[in-house]
Design an enzyme around this catalytic site. Structure first.
Site, PDB file in Angstrom:
ATOM      1  N   ILE A  47      40.420 -23.025 -21.240  1.00 41.47           N
ATOM      2  CA  ILE A  47      40.124 -23.950 -20.152  1.00 41.47           C
ATOM      3  C   ILE A  47      38.693 -24.472 -20.243  1.00 41.47           C
ATOM      4  O   ILE A  47      38.413 -25.568 -19.771  1.00 41.47           O
ATOM      5  CB  ILE A  47      40.395 -23.322 -18.766  1.00 41.47           C
ATOM      6  CG1 ILE A  47      39.494 -22.115 -18.505  1.00 41.47           C
ATOM      7  CG2 ILE A  47      41.858 -22.943 -18.621  1.00 41.47           C
ATOM      8  CD1 ILE A  47      39.632 -21.574 -17.088  1.00 41.47           C
ATOM      9  N   SER A 169      38.583 -15.098 -10.703  1.00 39.00           N
ATOM     10  CA  SER A 169      40.005 -14.821 -10.886  1.00 39.00           C
ATOM     11  C   SER A 169      40.560 -14.238  -9.602  1.00 39.00           C
ATOM     12  O   SER A 169      39.830 -13.615  -8.819  1.00 39.00           O
ATOM     13  CB  SER A 169      40.198 -13.820 -12.032  1.00 39.00           C
ATOM     14  OG  SER A 169      41.496 -13.255 -12.005  1.00 39.00           O
ATOM     15  N   TYR A 201      37.513  -5.178 -15.206  1.00 40.37           N
ATOM     16  CA  TYR A 201      37.628  -6.646 -15.207  1.00 40.37           C
ATOM     17  C   TYR A 201      37.692  -7.180 -13.776  1.00 40.37           C
ATOM     18  O   TYR A 201      36.974  -8.127 -13.422  1.00 40.37           O
ATOM     19  CB  TYR A 201      38.876  -7.067 -15.980  1.00 40.37           C
ATOM     20  CG  TYR A 201      39.135  -8.554 -15.937  1.00 40.37           C
ATOM     21  CD1 TYR A 201      38.398  -9.431 -16.722  1.00 40.37           C
ATOM     22  CD2 TYR A 201      40.110  -9.085 -15.084  1.00 40.37           C
ATOM     23  CE1 TYR A 201      38.618 -10.802 -16.673  1.00 40.37           C
ATOM     24  CE2 TYR A 201      40.342 -10.448 -15.026  1.00 40.37           C
ATOM     25  CZ  TYR A 201      39.598 -11.307 -15.829  1.00 40.37           C
ATOM     26  OH  TYR A 201      39.817 -12.658 -15.770  1.00 40.37           O
ATOM     27  N   LYS A 205      35.076  -9.723 -11.718  1.00 40.00           N
ATOM     28  CA  LYS A 205      35.487 -10.964 -11.065  1.00 40.00           C
ATOM     29  C   LYS A 205      35.088 -10.970  -9.590  1.00 40.00           C
ATOM     30  O   LYS A 205      34.786 -12.027  -9.027  1.00 40.00           O
ATOM     31  CB  LYS A 205      36.990 -11.179 -11.228  1.00 40.00           C
ATOM     32  CG  LYS A 205      37.438 -11.385 -12.669  1.00 40.00           C
ATOM     33  CD  LYS A 205      36.993 -12.724 -13.240  1.00 40.00           C
ATOM     34  CE  LYS A 205      35.769 -12.704 -14.099  1.00 40.00           C
ATOM     35  NZ  LYS A 205      35.405 -14.040 -14.616  1.00 40.00           N
ATOM     36  N   SER A 236      45.914 -18.530 -22.374  1.00 38.48           N
ATOM     37  CA  SER A 236      44.710 -18.829 -23.148  1.00 38.48           C
ATOM     38  C   SER A 236      44.336 -17.623 -23.988  1.00 38.48           C
ATOM     39  O   SER A 236      45.108 -16.675 -24.134  1.00 38.48           O
ATOM     40  CB  SER A 236      43.555 -19.200 -22.213  1.00 38.48           C
ATOM     41  OG  SER A 236      43.093 -18.051 -21.521  1.00 38.48           O
TER      42      SER A 236
END
Length: 318
Positions: A47, A169, A201, A205, A236
């Site tokens: 992206i 996210s 993770y 975020k 992705s």
């Protein structure tokens, strides 16, 4: 006969779901960006690359801020060819190295007279430790962008109205900030199991959302605004470090239920370009729409403490 009708109905519903729900809304801004300069981190793929391509097509001078020279130069050639613009350049940036972040900012400020948009797009999903002793995801997903933004803010204030866009996210909803762990390990969590890595993770975020929330307060009275967002579930390369067998098994699911990179860039572009968003500085967007946050993602005390810890770990407060 009925079996074929049923199959047709299921396929039709699935197609509508993919077209309407998965692809999502598109950025409606028609803004042209001639004379504007933008930085997009992690813009050699996914992206980030699609975001950079769109901005180049609008006439912006686009800085591809990427770690890999080889991959960035390939993306640079693609974006120049597809946009028809020569105002696209590569500058090396490794968000897992505080030295690299400082070097990038120093070079940029010496060579580029303005900065109108900073899009902190780069992110990784992998365990590890950086050369600075920080957790890899903590550094690349939060500390690096935090330092970069702060080093470039004065230039953005000079060129305003300017915007900072932080790609987060929906995973931030599962995150927590353990300041004891940060103090002891310079990391957002410990362990290398699949669950541990996901939790770290998600925590990184949540840092993106809290950083944006606190940054907006600190930017009040200036002509710089900031936004954070969930781009959607994207097919992705974010998970390129995950098991190859797992990715092969997931490929059909990813292709159908996840957005492609063009659709995945739309909320980033909305936050960067949509007119009239200034009153929503500090807000969180998904599918080109502002969304409510859980209390932990707008906790004033946690956001302020995270800022202070980030200043210390990045060397800004020394």
């Amino acid at each position: 006969m009925y079996t074929y009708l049923l199959v047709g109905l299921v396929v039709g519903i699935a197609y509508i779901y993919h077209s309407v729900v998965v692809k999502g809304k598109r950025c409606k801004s028609k803004a042209k960006l001639h004379g504007k300069t933008v930085i997009v981190t992690g813009s050699n793929t996914g992206i980030g690359k699609m975001t950079a391509l769109d901005l180049a097509r609008r006439g912006a001078r686009v800085i591809l801020a990427c770690r890999s020279k080889r991959r960035a130069e390939a993306a640079l050639a693609d974006i120049k060819r597809e946009s028809g613009s020569n105002e696209v350049v590569f500058m090396q940036l490794d968000l897992g190295s505080l030295k690299s972040v400082r070097s990038f900012a120093e070079t940029f400020l010496k060579t580029e007279p303005r900065l109108d948009l900073l899009i902190n797009n780069a992110g990784i999903y992998m365990a590890g430790t950086t050369e600075d002793g920080l957790g890899m995801m903590f550094s690349v997903n939060h500390i690096g962008p935090f330092l970069l933004t702060n080093l470039l803010l004065d230039r953005m204030k000079e060129c305003g109205p300017s915007r900072v866009v932080n790609v987060s996210s929906i995973g931030h909803n599962f995150g927590t900030i353990d300041f004891n762990c940060l103090s002891t390990h310079k990391e957002l969590g410990v362990g290398n199991s699949a669950t541990d890595v996901f939790n770290i993770y998600a925590n990184s975020k949540l840092c993106n959302v809290l950083f944006t929330y606190e940054l907006a307060k600190r930017l009040q009275g200036t002509n710089v605004t900031c936004y954070t967002l969930h781009p959607g579930a994207i097919n992705s390369e974010l998970f390129r470090n995950v098991s190859k067998v797992f990715m092969i098994l997931m490929k059909p699911f990813l292709m159908f239920f996840f957005k492609d990179t063009v659709a995945g860039s739309q909320t980033t572009l909305h936050c960067a370009l949509q007119e009239g968003l200034e009153p929503l500085s500090g807000c969180y967007f998904s599918n080109c729409t502002v969304r409510n946050l859980y209390a932990k993602a707008r906790d004033n005390a946690v956001a302020k403490k995270l800022w202070e810890v980030s200043e210390s770990l990045s060397g800004l407060s020394s």
